[in-house]
Design a protein around this motif. Structure first.
Motif, PDB file in Angstrom:
ATOM      1  N   HIS A  69       0.828  -1.385   0.007  1.00 40.10           N
ATOM      2  CA  HIS A  69       0.003  -0.133   0.034  1.00 40.10           C
ATOM      3  C   HIS A  69       1.142   1.239  -0.015  1.00 40.10           C
ATOM      4  CE1 HIS A  69      -3.280   2.517   0.784  1.00 40.10           C
ATOM      5  NE2 HIS A  69      -2.702   3.252   1.791  1.00 40.10           N
ATOM      6  N   GLU A  74      -4.814   4.648  -3.879  1.00 41.27           N
ATOM      7  CA  GLU A  74      -5.714   3.502  -4.254  1.00 41.27           C
ATOM      8  C   GLU A  74      -4.795   2.481  -5.135  1.00 41.27           C
ATOM      9  OE1 GLU A  74      -9.753   2.154  -6.425  1.00 41.27           O
ATOM     10  OE2 GLU A  74      -9.281   4.156  -6.139  1.00 41.27           O
ATOM     11  N   ARG A  76      -4.640  -0.658  -7.626  1.00 36.44           N
ATOM     12  CA  ARG A  76      -5.434  -1.339  -8.777  1.00 36.44           C
ATOM     13  C   ARG A  76      -4.499  -2.077  -9.553  1.00 36.44           C
ATOM     14  NH1 ARG A  76     -10.382   0.933  -9.174  1.00 36.44           N
ATOM     15  NH2 ARG A  76     -10.962  -0.065 -11.220  1.00 36.44           N
ATOM     16  N   THR A 205      -6.008   9.125  -8.920  1.00 31.28           N
ATOM     17  CA  THR A 205      -6.844   7.703  -8.612  1.00 31.28           C
ATOM     18  C   THR A 205      -6.609   6.961  -9.980  1.00 31.28           C
ATOM     19  OG1 THR A 205      -8.356   8.576  -7.575  1.00 31.28           O
ATOM     20  CG2 THR A 205      -9.018   6.604  -8.383  1.00 31.28           C
ATOM     21  N   SER A 211      -9.918  -3.064  -8.593  1.00 33.33           N
ATOM     22  CA  SER A 211      -9.512  -2.876  -7.385  1.00 33.33           C
ATOM     23  C   SER A 211      -9.127  -4.516  -6.945  1.00 33.33           C
ATOM     24  CB  SER A 211     -10.827  -2.413  -6.479  1.00 33.33           C
ATOM     25  OG  SER A 211     -11.740  -3.420  -6.603  1.00 33.33           O
TER      26      SER A 211
END
Length: 272
Positions: A69, A74, A76, A205, A211
């Motif tokens: 992370h 985010e 993907r 993003t 995801s």
């Protein structure tokens, strides 16, 4: 900025256990391949490559990646590249196993197979990382990348040697743990080479990929079904020791049949 253990110790422990399990089943398959002949031997080697390359390496990589992370971003995944990395892992492990079978377990064969497989596993790792999109630029420290490739080559060479040497359950369990440690070590060495500089307000993003949640369901179903099928095949088939005993019995039976034919021929032949 980069956190490789966002879910705590769940991902490294689970990925290590999956790697050990995949390698254990794969070593069982390669043990049978050494005893089997012809197409049966090739089939067992292919199953070994699927188990070691698929579950032992690629699934380990993906599960460990669930803990990756970048703060404020985010994560993907590009589905195509993710699948391609899995296919690559199985292919290079299979190539290494077939090199060792064709050329023997000498130093040259092990070195050639280890280099080919190790470079392929490293390529799988970085291809899998290329499939990850976090909305910021990811760079790699060259020295650490080289180190991870070296670890991959050493791990692959050790794995190929073990695949040709394991003969019993105890040795297989120890070998699987060693291979699990080696695979995990290569993965996290490569991950430590990653660098991401996040500037406030500069995180975008990602507009590609899916995801983690969307990919996790199909992955779990696929891995579970393939693992069950592998375990069924390995569990229902004779063990390597049983296959070896069958081969010895067939050889003994063949010699007895030949002696019987010679006796019959001697009785039918004239005495003078």
């Amino acid at each position: 900025m980069i956190d490789h253990f966002a879910l705590g110790w769940v991902t490294p422990v689970l990925s290590f256990l999956l790697s050990c399990a995949g390698c254990a089943v794969g070593l069982t398959c390669t043990a049978r391949a050494r005893v089997a002949r012809g197409s049966a031997s090739t089939g067992w080697l292919a199953l070994g490559a699927i188990s070691i390359g698929g579950t032992g390496i690629w699934v380990m990589h993906f599960v460990a990646m669930l803990g990756f992370h970048v703060r404020g971003a985010e994560t993907r995944f590009d589905v195509g590249l993710t699948i391609a990395s899995g296919v690559l892992a199985i292919a290079v492990v299979g190539l290494g196993l077939f090199i060792v079978r064709a050329a023997g377990v000498g130093p040259f064969a092990l070195l050639a197979g280890g280099i080919v497989t190790g470079l392929g596993i490293s390529a799988m790792h970085y291809l899998g990382m290329r499939a990850v999109h976090v909305g910021v630029e990811i760079t790699y420290a060259p020295a650490t990348v080289v180190l991870s490739v070296a670890v991959g080559v050493v791990a692959a060479t050790a794995g190929l040697w073990l695949s040709a040497r394991v003969h019993n359950i105890a040795a297989g369990a120890g070998a699987a743990i060693i291979m699990g440690i080696a695979v995990s070590g290569m993965h996290y060495t490569g991950m430590s080479a990653m660098q991401a500089e996040v500037v406030r307000g500069a995180v975008a993003t990602p507009d590609v990929g899916v995801s983690v949640g969307a990919l996790l369901g199909p992955l779990i179903i696929g891995v579970t079904l393939s693992t069950i099928l592998l375990l069924l095949v390995v569990g229902l088939a004779p063990s390597a020791a049983e296959m070896e005993a069958q081969e010895k019995f067939k050889g003994w039976q063949g010699r007895q049949d030949e002696l019987q034919r010679e006796r019959v021929s001697a009785r039918r032949s004239p005495l003078r």
